[in-house]
Design a protein around this motif. Structure first.
Motif, PDB file in Angstrom:
ATOM      1  N   GLY A   1      -6.902   7.345 -16.889  1.00 34.16           N
ATOM      2  CA  GLY A   1      -6.087   7.178 -18.080  1.00 34.16           C
ATOM      3  C   GLY A   1      -5.804   8.507 -18.751  1.00 34.16           C
ATOM      4  O   GLY A   1      -6.077   9.583 -18.198  1.00 34.16           O
ATOM      5  N   LEU A   2      -5.268   8.437 -19.935  1.00 32.09           N
ATOM      6  CA  LEU A   2      -4.979   9.652 -20.688  1.00 32.09           C
ATOM      7  C   LEU A   2      -6.280  10.387 -21.030  1.00 32.09           C
ATOM      8  O   LEU A   2      -7.336   9.762 -21.172  1.00 32.09           O
ATOM      9  CB  LEU A   2      -4.232   9.307 -21.971  1.00 32.09           C
ATOM     10  N   PRO A   3      -6.229  11.703 -21.159  1.00 35.82           N
ATOM     11  CA  PRO A   3      -7.444  12.457 -21.492  1.00 35.82           C
ATOM     12  C   PRO A   3      -8.031  12.020 -22.835  1.00 35.82           C
ATOM     13  O   PRO A   3      -7.352  11.443 -23.681  1.00 35.82           O
ATOM     14  CB  PRO A   3      -6.956  13.911 -21.556  1.00 35.82           C
ATOM     15  N   TRP A   4      -9.305  12.346 -23.019  1.00 35.09           N
ATOM     16  CA  TRP A   4     -10.023  12.009 -24.245  1.00 35.09           C
ATOM     17  C   TRP A   4     -10.187  13.241 -25.123  1.00 35.09           C
ATOM     18  O   TRP A   4     -10.389  14.353 -24.636  1.00 35.09           O
ATOM     19  CB  TRP A   4     -11.410  11.467 -23.904  1.00 35.09           C
ATOM     20  N   PHE A   5     -10.149  13.010 -26.416  1.00 31.04           N
ATOM     21  CA  PHE A   5     -10.474  14.070 -27.365  1.00 31.04           C
ATOM     22  C   PHE A   5     -11.975  14.346 -27.331  1.00 31.04           C
ATOM     23  O   PHE A   5     -12.780  13.460 -27.034  1.00 31.04           O
ATOM     24  CB  PHE A   5     -10.067  13.667 -28.781  1.00 31.04           C
ATOM     25  N   VAL A   6     -12.336  15.583 -27.627  1.00 34.03           N
ATOM     26  CA  VAL A   6     -13.741  15.978 -27.725  1.00 34.03           C
ATOM     27  C   VAL A   6     -14.050  16.275 -29.184  1.00 34.03           C
ATOM     28  O   VAL A   6     -13.510  17.222 -29.766  1.00 34.03           O
ATOM     29  CB  VAL A   6     -14.039  17.216 -26.859  1.00 34.03           C
ATOM     30  N   GLY A   7     -14.878  15.455 -29.795  1.00 34.76           N
ATOM     31  CA  GLY A   7     -15.240  15.670 -31.180  1.00 34.76           C
ATOM     32  C   GLY A   7     -14.117  15.336 -32.141  1.00 34.76           C
ATOM     33  O   GLY A   7     -13.086  14.760 -31.774  1.00 34.76           O
ATOM     34  N   ASP A   8     -14.324  15.703 -33.400  1.00 35.70           N
ATOM     35  CA  ASP A   8     -13.388  15.399 -34.470  1.00 35.70           C
ATOM     36  C   ASP A   8     -12.694  16.675 -34.927  1.00 35.70           C
ATOM     37  O   ASP A   8     -13.317  17.519 -35.585  1.00 35.70           O
ATOM     38  CB  ASP A   8     -14.160  14.770 -35.648  1.00 35.70           C
ATOM     39  N   ALA A   9     -11.415  16.823 -34.548  1.00 34.14           N
ATOM     40  CA  ALA A   9     -10.611  17.981 -34.989  1.00 34.14           C
ATOM     41  C   ALA A   9     -11.392  19.276 -34.829  1.00 34.14           C
ATOM     42  O   ALA A   9     -11.449  20.115 -35.733  1.00 34.14           O
ATOM     43  CB  ALA A   9     -10.167  17.802 -36.433  1.00 34.14           C
TER      44      ALA A   9
ATOM     45  N   LEU B   1     -19.032  11.721 -30.324  1.00 29.44           N
ATOM     46  CA  LEU B   1     -17.662  11.611 -30.805  1.00 29.44           C
ATOM     47  C   LEU B   1     -16.639  11.778 -29.693  1.00 29.44           C
ATOM     48  O   LEU B   1     -15.468  12.028 -29.959  1.00 29.44           O
ATOM     49  CB  LEU B   1     -17.410  12.658 -31.897  1.00 29.44           C
ATOM     50  N   SER B   2     -17.069  11.632 -28.447  1.00 29.09           N
ATOM     51  CA  SER B   2     -16.156  11.805 -27.307  1.00 29.09           C
ATOM     52  C   SER B   2     -16.307  10.634 -26.351  1.00 29.09           C
ATOM     53  O   SER B   2     -17.422  10.219 -26.030  1.00 29.09           O
ATOM     54  CB  SER B   2     -16.471  13.109 -26.557  1.00 29.09           C
ATOM     55  N   GLY B   3     -15.177  10.121 -25.885  1.00 29.14           N
ATOM     56  CA  GLY B   3     -15.206   9.004 -24.956  1.00 29.14           C
ATOM     57  C   GLY B   3     -14.544   7.776 -25.545  1.00 29.14           C
ATOM     58  O   GLY B   3     -14.075   7.782 -26.686  1.00 29.14           O
ATOM     59  N   PRO B   4     -14.493   6.689 -24.790  1.00 37.67           N
ATOM     60  CA  PRO B   4     -13.784   5.481 -25.234  1.00 37.67           C
ATOM     61  C   PRO B   4     -14.499   4.790 -26.390  1.00 37.67           C
ATOM     62  O   PRO B   4     -15.721   4.813 -26.500  1.00 37.67           O
ATOM     63  CB  PRO B   4     -13.766   4.608 -23.974  1.00 37.67           C
ATOM     64  N   GLU B   5     -13.706   4.162 -27.231  1.00 37.53           N
ATOM     65  CA  GLU B   5     -14.259   3.484 -28.405  1.00 37.53           C
ATOM     66  C   GLU B   5     -15.167   2.329 -28.013  1.00 37.53           C
ATOM     67  O   GLU B   5     -16.185   2.072 -28.667  1.00 37.53           O
ATOM     68  CB  GLU B   5     -13.107   2.976 -29.279  1.00 37.53           C
TER      69      GLU B   5
ATOM     70  N   GLY C   1     -15.909   7.214 -35.608  1.00 35.88           N
ATOM     71  CA  GLY C   1     -16.492   7.373 -34.288  1.00 35.88           C
ATOM     72  C   GLY C   1     -15.448   7.698 -33.244  1.00 35.88           C
ATOM     73  O   GLY C   1     -14.268   7.880 -33.548  1.00 35.88           O
ATOM     74  N   ARG C   2     -15.858   7.749 -32.002  1.00 32.27           N
ATOM     75  CA  ARG C   2     -14.974   8.132 -30.897  1.00 32.27           C
ATOM     76  C   ARG C   2     -13.928   7.054 -30.630  1.00 32.27           C
ATOM     77  O   ARG C   2     -14.177   5.861 -30.795  1.00 32.27           O
ATOM     78  CB  ARG C   2     -15.804   8.403 -29.639  1.00 32.27           C
ATOM     79  N   ARG C   3     -12.760   7.532 -30.160  1.00 37.22           N
ATOM     80  CA  ARG C   3     -11.638   6.620 -29.925  1.00 37.22           C
ATOM     81  C   ARG C   3     -10.865   6.993 -28.672  1.00 37.22           C
ATOM     82  O   ARG C   3      -9.696   6.668 -28.534  1.00 37.22           O
ATOM     83  CB  ARG C   3     -10.707   6.607 -31.135  1.00 37.22           C
ATOM     84  N   GLY C   4     -11.492   7.732 -27.754  1.00 39.94           N
ATOM     85  CA  GLY C   4     -10.856   8.037 -26.487  1.00 39.94           C
ATOM     86  C   GLY C   4      -9.659   8.941 -26.619  1.00 39.94           C
ATOM     87  O   GLY C   4      -9.768  10.085 -27.064  1.00 39.94           O
ATOM     88  N   SER C   5      -8.472   8.439 -26.245  1.00 39.09           N
ATOM     89  CA  SER C   5      -7.255   9.248 -26.273  1.00 39.09           C
ATOM     90  C   SER C   5      -6.573   9.234 -27.631  1.00 39.09           C
ATOM     91  O   SER C   5      -5.490   9.802 -27.788  1.00 39.09           O
ATOM     92  CB  SER C   5      -6.270   8.767 -25.198  1.00 39.09           C
ATOM     93  N   VAL C   6      -7.198   8.604 -28.612  1.00 41.32           N
ATOM     94  CA  VAL C   6      -6.780   8.682 -30.012  1.00 41.32           C
ATOM     95  C   VAL C   6      -7.823   9.528 -30.730  1.00 41.32           C
ATOM     96  O   VAL C   6      -9.024   9.361 -30.518  1.00 41.32           O
ATOM     97  CB  VAL C   6      -6.693   7.282 -30.661  1.00 41.32           C
ATOM     98  N   SER C   7      -7.395  10.447 -31.566  1.00 42.49           N
ATOM     99  CA  SER C   7      -8.342  11.317 -32.253  1.00 42.49           C
ATOM    100  C   SER C   7      -9.264  10.511 -33.157  1.00 42.49           C
ATOM    101  O   SER C   7      -8.935   9.397 -33.582  1.00 42.49           O
ATOM    102  CB  SER C   7      -7.600  12.374 -33.062  1.00 42.49           C
ATOM    103  N   VAL C   8     -10.419  11.076 -33.461  1.00 44.45           N
ATOM    104  CA  VAL C   8     -11.384  10.405 -34.325  1.00 44.45           C
ATOM    105  C   VAL C   8     -10.744  10.038 -35.657  1.00 44.45           C
ATOM    106  O   VAL C   8     -10.959   8.949 -36.190  1.00 44.45           O
ATOM    107  CB  VAL C   8     -12.618  11.310 -34.546  1.00 44.45           C
ATOM    108  N   GLY C   9      -9.920  10.935 -36.193  1.00 46.04           N
ATOM    109  CA  GLY C   9      -9.247  10.671 -37.463  1.00 46.04           C
ATOM    110  C   GLY C   9      -8.043   9.760 -37.358  1.00 46.04           C
ATOM    111  O   GLY C   9      -7.553   9.254 -38.365  1.00 46.04           O
TER     112      GLY C   9
END
Length: 375
Positions: A292-300, A3-7, A55-63
């Motif tokens: 690029g912009l940082p990535w979210f790690v996991g979902d919330a 759930l972490s990294g680019p889509e 799934g993962r979406r990089g600098s956009v949260s999973v949700g």
């Protein structure tokens, strides 16, 4: 990693040491309550994404409700989860009406020349959930307990005044261990999770009874306090000033009723916070190797982390026979679990093999697993 990294690329290489530490919290809960939980830490962290199919979406949260944006002197994680959040953006950024335009384009443009401190201060005034992508030093403990004397023994009622994920998870786990959980919602303001995934809402609230109490009126407060006199635990997700406005002193109630009051907030102060922006504030984010912009790690992730930490704290207090006020700040709980780890995974590599991504580290290989529901 799943759930972490680019889509549109490989999962991000990331240390899993913080997940191992959270596994220790799960084990502690099972030990204190005398019954094994249905999932390990990874199951709790991934269950919403698994149930909803995200799934993962990089600098956009999973949700999708939170995004990384670059300010003048740092990076912010901005959550626009509610209609009121979007409506507050023009006031936050001191700009004209969006007039139906792209709110995220407006946010990106509006924060670009403004300092982080100013943006966070203005967000607090407006109740917006905004976190900064920093790596704060971990606190010595994931939450605090203010002792309020002996608890009244043998009670089995839990009052759940929380919403969304962290608080409902804490109360749900107490229900697994034999407590009767009463979910309390305000009239006209039901738990926002009711409007999301029905399967996930059911996962967090199955078996709970529910009622409506308006704490804004004296009769509602009286009824609530009467219920406190029959309860072992109260779980809430409101900011402290809300209780102060109602004239309710949480520690005083804990002492008078002989119960454990668990309060979960985004940051432990007046700031609003959701699972994604609070996780970023706690240091749970990854740098994009391409700049690029940082990535979210996991979902919330701050939600399940805080829910598990809160449940353990409540179980510890009850096991010791003590009443008190447990205060859990989601960003601080994440920082404690991370324990100073920058999440880097030196020497590891990720590659494709057939239909799977595989990570290799220290001469060992592991398939990058999809999120799971913890059933």
């Amino acid at each position: 990693m799943g759930l972490s990294g680019p889509e549109d690329g490989p999962p991000a290489l990331a240390s899993g040491r913080w997940v191992e530490r959270l596994d220790g919290v799960v084990s502690d809960i099972s030990r204190l309550c005398g019954k094994a939980l249905r999932a390990d830490a990874a199951g709790f962290l991934g269950e919403r994404a698994a149930l909803v199919g995200r799934g993962r979406r990089g600098s956009v949260s999973v949700g999708g409700a939170c995004r990384m944006v670059a300010a003048a002197d740092g990076v912010l994680a901005v959550s626009l989860a509610r209609t009121s959040d979007t409506e507050a953006v023009p006031a936050w950024l001191e700009m004209g009406d969006l007039a139906g335009g792209d709110v995220w384009a407006a946010v990106a443009a509006g924060v670009r020349e403004k300092p982080v401190a100013e943006l966070i201060e203005r967000a607090e005034w407006l109740g917006l959930a905004v976190g900064e992508a920093v790596r704060p030093p971990p606190p010595p403990e994931p939450c605090s307990l203010t002792d309020a004397g002996p608890a009244v023994p043998d009670r089995k009622l839990v009052l759940d005044l929380s919403s969304l994920w962290a608080g409902p998870l804490c109360a749900s786990l107490l229900g697994v261990f034999g407590f009767e959980v009463l979910k309390i919602e305000a009239p006209g303001r039901p738990d926002g999770a009711r409007y999301g995934s029905a399967a996930f809402y059911e996962r967090l609230n199955q078996g709970k009874k529910d009622t409506v109490i308006d704490l804004g009126f004296e009769d509602g407060r009286r009824r609530f306090l009467e219920l406190c006199g029959e309860s072992a635990v109260v779980v809430d997700g409101l900011r402290p000033r809300v209780w102060a406005n109602w004239g309710i002193d949480r520690l005083e109630v804990a002492e008078n009723a002989g119960l454990v009051w668990v309060s979960i907030t985004g940051h432990g102060d007046g700031r609003a916070g959701f699972g994604d922006d609070a996780a970023v504030s706690g240091g749970l984010w990854l740098s994009d190797p391409d700049g690029g912009l940082p990535w979210f790690v996991g979902d919330a992730a701050a939600d399940p982390v805080a829910g598990l930490v809160a449940c353990r704290a409540a179980a510890e207090a009850m096991a010791a026979g003590r009443a008190g006020l447990v205060e859990v700040a989601m960003s601080q709980a994440v920082s404690w679990v991370r324990d100073g780890d920058d999440l880097s995974a030196p020497g590891a590599e990720v590659f494709r093999r057939g239909n799977h991504w595989v990570v290799r580290a220290n001469d060992e290989e592991q398939i990058v697993l999809a999120p799971r529901s913890g059933v």
